[in-house]
Design an enzyme around this catalytic site. Structure first.
Site, PDB file in Angstrom:
ATOM      1  N   HIS A 129      70.717   1.398  20.561  1.00  0.00           N
ATOM      2  CA  HIS A 129      71.986   1.038  21.220  1.00  0.00           C
ATOM      3  C   HIS A 129      72.202   1.913  22.459  1.00  0.00           C
ATOM      4  CE1 HIS A 129      73.101  -0.018  16.884  1.00  0.00           C
ATOM      5  NE2 HIS A 129      73.319  -1.150  17.518  1.00  0.00           N
ATOM      6  N   MET A 172      77.542  -3.785  16.836  1.00  0.00           N
ATOM      7  CA  MET A 172      78.285  -3.769  15.566  1.00  0.00           C
ATOM      8  C   MET A 172      78.396  -2.334  15.047  1.00  0.00           C
ATOM      9  SD  MET A 172      77.470  -7.338  13.712  1.00  0.00           S
ATOM     10  CE  MET A 172      75.921  -6.883  12.986  1.00  0.00           C
ATOM     11  N   GLY A 173      78.147  -1.347  15.902  1.00  0.00           N
ATOM     12  CA  GLY A 173      78.337   0.047  15.506  1.00  0.00           C
ATOM     13  C   GLY A 173      77.183   0.608  14.694  1.00  0.00           C
ATOM     14  N   ALA A 174      77.442   1.754  14.021  1.00  0.00           N
ATOM     15  CA  ALA A 174      76.390   2.547  13.371  1.00  0.00           C
ATOM     16  C   ALA A 174      75.287   2.770  14.414  1.00  0.00           C
ATOM     17  CB  ALA A 174      75.861   1.864  12.116  1.00  0.00           C
ATOM     18  N   GLY A 223      69.218  -6.422  23.093  1.00  0.00           N
ATOM     19  CA  GLY A 223      67.903  -5.882  22.758  1.00  0.00           C
ATOM     20  C   GLY A 223      66.916  -6.960  22.336  1.00  0.00           C
ATOM     21  N   GLU A 224      65.650  -6.734  22.671  1.00  0.00           N
ATOM     22  CA  GLU A 224      64.589  -7.654  22.217  1.00  0.00           C
ATOM     23  C   GLU A 224      64.347  -7.510  20.717  1.00  0.00           C
ATOM     24  OE1 GLU A 224      61.119  -7.141  24.638  1.00  0.00           O
ATOM     25  OE2 GLU A 224      62.072  -8.107  26.375  1.00  0.00           O
ATOM     26  N   LYS A 225      64.908  -6.483  20.114  1.00  0.00           N
ATOM     27  CA  LYS A 225      64.844  -6.354  18.650  1.00  0.00           C
ATOM     28  C   LYS A 225      65.344  -7.646  18.007  1.00  0.00           C
ATOM     29  CE  LYS A 225      65.602  -4.257  14.543  1.00  0.00           C
ATOM     30  NZ  LYS A 225      66.662  -5.079  14.033  1.00  0.00           N
TER      31      LYS A 225
HETATM   32  P1  AMP Z   1      73.748  -4.646  16.651  1.00  0.00           P
HETATM   33  O1  AMP Z   1      74.706  -3.498  16.590  1.00  0.00           O
HETATM   34  O2  AMP Z   1      72.714  -4.615  15.590  1.00  0.00           O
HETATM   35  O3  AMP Z   1      74.469  -5.974  16.755  1.00  0.00           O
HETATM   36  O4  AMP Z   1      72.949  -4.484  18.003  1.00  0.00           O
HETATM   37  C1  AMP Z   1      73.614  -4.427  19.233  1.00  0.00           C
HETATM   38  C2  AMP Z   1      72.603  -4.612  20.327  1.00  0.00           C
HETATM   39  O5  AMP Z   1      71.649  -3.569  20.269  1.00  0.00           O
HETATM   40  C3  AMP Z   1      71.834  -5.927  20.202  1.00  0.00           C
HETATM   41  O6  AMP Z   1      71.642  -6.474  21.492  1.00  0.00           O
HETATM   42  C4  AMP Z   1      70.531  -5.488  19.587  1.00  0.00           C
HETATM   43  O7  AMP Z   1      69.441  -6.345  19.896  1.00  0.00           O
HETATM   44  C5  AMP Z   1      70.351  -4.129  20.260  1.00  0.00           C
HETATM   45  N1  AMP Z   1      69.438  -3.306  19.463  1.00  0.00           N
HETATM   46  C6  AMP Z   1      69.538  -2.992  18.164  1.00  0.00           C
HETATM   47  N2  AMP Z   1      68.478  -2.263  17.771  1.00  0.00           N
HETATM   48  C7  AMP Z   1      67.692  -2.122  18.863  1.00  0.00           C
HETATM   49  C8  AMP Z   1      66.435  -1.480  19.104  1.00  0.00           C
HETATM   50  N3  AMP Z   1      65.765  -0.835  18.151  1.00  0.00           N
HETATM   51  N4  AMP Z   1      65.917  -1.534  20.363  1.00  0.00           N
HETATM   52  C9  AMP Z   1      66.564  -2.213  21.356  1.00  0.00           C
HETATM   53  N5  AMP Z   1      67.751  -2.828  21.174  1.00  0.00           N
HETATM   54  C10 AMP Z   1      68.305  -2.796  19.949  1.00  0.00           C
END
Ligand code: AMP
Length: 280
Positions: free
Chosen positions: A37, A30-32, A148-150
Site C-alpha cells: 500500500h 481497505m487498511g491493515a 496494485g497489480e496484486k
Molecule cells: P486492499 O487494501 O487490499 O484493497 O488494497 C488496496 C490497493 O493496494 C489495491 O489497489 C491493491 O491491489 C494494492 N495492493 C495490495 N497489496 C499489494 C502488493 N503486494 N503490491 C502492490 N499493490 C498492492
C-alpha cells in the site's frame, strides 16, 4: 496530514484546492496497511500535488461473511504509517457515508473481464468493487487513481469501468510488492503464522516455475504439474489459470503468448491468497 471522516468535510477542504488546479492522486485501500500500500502512496505522491488515501473495508465486495468479519482492522497504526509518507489526506468514511440510502449497485458490461477467476469464484465481488470505486471517484474526483497489480483482474475491471462510464480519471497500475522471499504482500498475510507464510511461498515458486517452463508443456500438462505441487503441500489450490492479460480469457495454445499472465488462488489455514505473474 488531515484526517476526514465525512464527505462534506473532505469536500470543504478539497474544493478550493481543486479550483486552484491541484492534481489529486488517490489510493483506495481497505487498511491493515503494508509496504505494498505504501508503495502506491509514494507512487501517487511522486505524480500529484495532493495525495489522498481512503481506508474503508467495503462490505459489498465480500461474498463470504467470515472473511469480512476477520479482515484485519488497525486504524491507529495505519494512520501512523501514513503519517510517515507524503500522504496529505486520509479519508475514513463510515458505511453510511459510502452507502447513502439511495445508492444503487453499479452494474455495467465488463466485457467478460468479470466472468473468470475472482469473478467466477467470488460471486458479486466485482459488482461491490465497481460500486465502491465509482462512489469514491464521485467523491474524491481524482486526477489519477492507483491500483496494485496484486489484484490484476480488479485493475483491468477498473480500467474498463472508467472507460465505459467515461470517467475523467487516469488509472495507474503498480507492480506487485513482495516480501524478501517472494510472498506477495497482503493484509491477509498477517492472519497467517510465520510457518504458514513460509509454506505459502509455493505460490510464488509455482508462478516462477510456470514462467520458466510454460512453453515446454501443453496447457493441460502445465496445470496438472501445478495441481500436483499443491497436492503435496499445506495449501488448497482454488485455481490456476494462464490468460491473455488484456482480455483475461484463457490461453489454451501457446502460439499466442505475448500477453500471457498466470494467476493462482489458494487457501491456507482458512485464509485465501491470490498472486499472479507475467509469463512472457
Ligand atoms: P486492499 O487494501 O487490499 O484493497 O488494497 C488496496 C490497493 O493496494 C489495491 O489497489 C491493491 O491491489 C494494492 N495492493 C495490495 N497489496 C499489494 C502488493 N503486494 N503490491 C502492490 N499493490 C498492492
Amino acid at each position: 496530514m488531515h484526517i476526514f471522516k465525512t464527505v462534506a468535510e473532505l469536500e470543504d477542504h478539497l474544493s478550493p484546492l481543486r479550483s486552484g488546479g491541484a492534481s489529486i492522486g488517490f489510493v483506495p485501500t481497505m487498511g491493515a496497511l503494508h509496504n505494498g500500500h505504501l508503495a502506491l502512496v509514494n507512487h501517487a505522491a511522486s505524480e500529484n500535488q495532493l495525495t489522498i488515501v481512503s481506508i474503508f473495508v467495503n462490505p459489498t465486495q465480500f461474498n463470504n461473511k467470515t472473511d469480512l468479519a476477520k479482515y484485519p482492522r488497525e486504524i491507529e497504526s495505519d494512520i501512523a504509517k501514513l503519517a510517515e509518507t507524503k500522504c496529505d489526506i486520509v479519508f475514513l468514511p463510515s458505511e453510511k457515508e459510502m452507502y447513502p440510502e439511495k445508492t444503487e449497485s453499479v452494474k455495467i458490461d465488463l466485457n467478460g473481464l468479470d466472468s473468470v477467476m475472482e469473478g467466477a469464484h467470488r460471486p458479486g465481488h466485482f459488482d461491490g468493487v465497481a460500486t465502491i470505486v465509482s462512489r469514491f471517484f464521485e467523491i474524491v474526483k481524482p486526477t489519477k487513481a492507483y491500483f496494485g497489480e496484486k489484484d490484476f483482474q480488479q485493475l483491468m475491471i477498473i480500467r474498463q469501468l472508467t472507460k465505459t462510464l467515461n470517467l475523467p480519471v487516469e488509472i495507474i497500475g503498480h507492480p506487485i510488492e513482495r516480501s524478501a522471499k517472494g510472498l506477495a504482500l497482503s493484509s491477509r498475510n498477517q492472519l497467517l503464522s510465520e510457518a504458514d507464510q513460509s509454506r505459502s511461498l509455493i505460490i510464488w515458486e509455482s508462478l516462477n516455475w510456470m514462467q520458466k517452463n510454460y512453453t515446454s508443456y501443453s496447457p493441460d500438462t502445465l496445470y496438472q504439474a501445478i495441481k500436483d505441487r499443491f497436492e503435496g503441500s499445506d495449501l488448497q489450490l482454488e485455481y490456476v489459470h494462464v490468460v491473455d492479460e488484456n482480455t483475461l480469457q484463457p490461453i489454451d495454445q501457446w502460439s499466442n503468448t505475448e500477453h500471457a499472465r498466470a494467476f493462482i488462488a489458494a487457501f491456507i489455514s482458512g485464509v485465501r491468497l491470490i498472486d499472479n505473474m507475467q509469463l512472457f
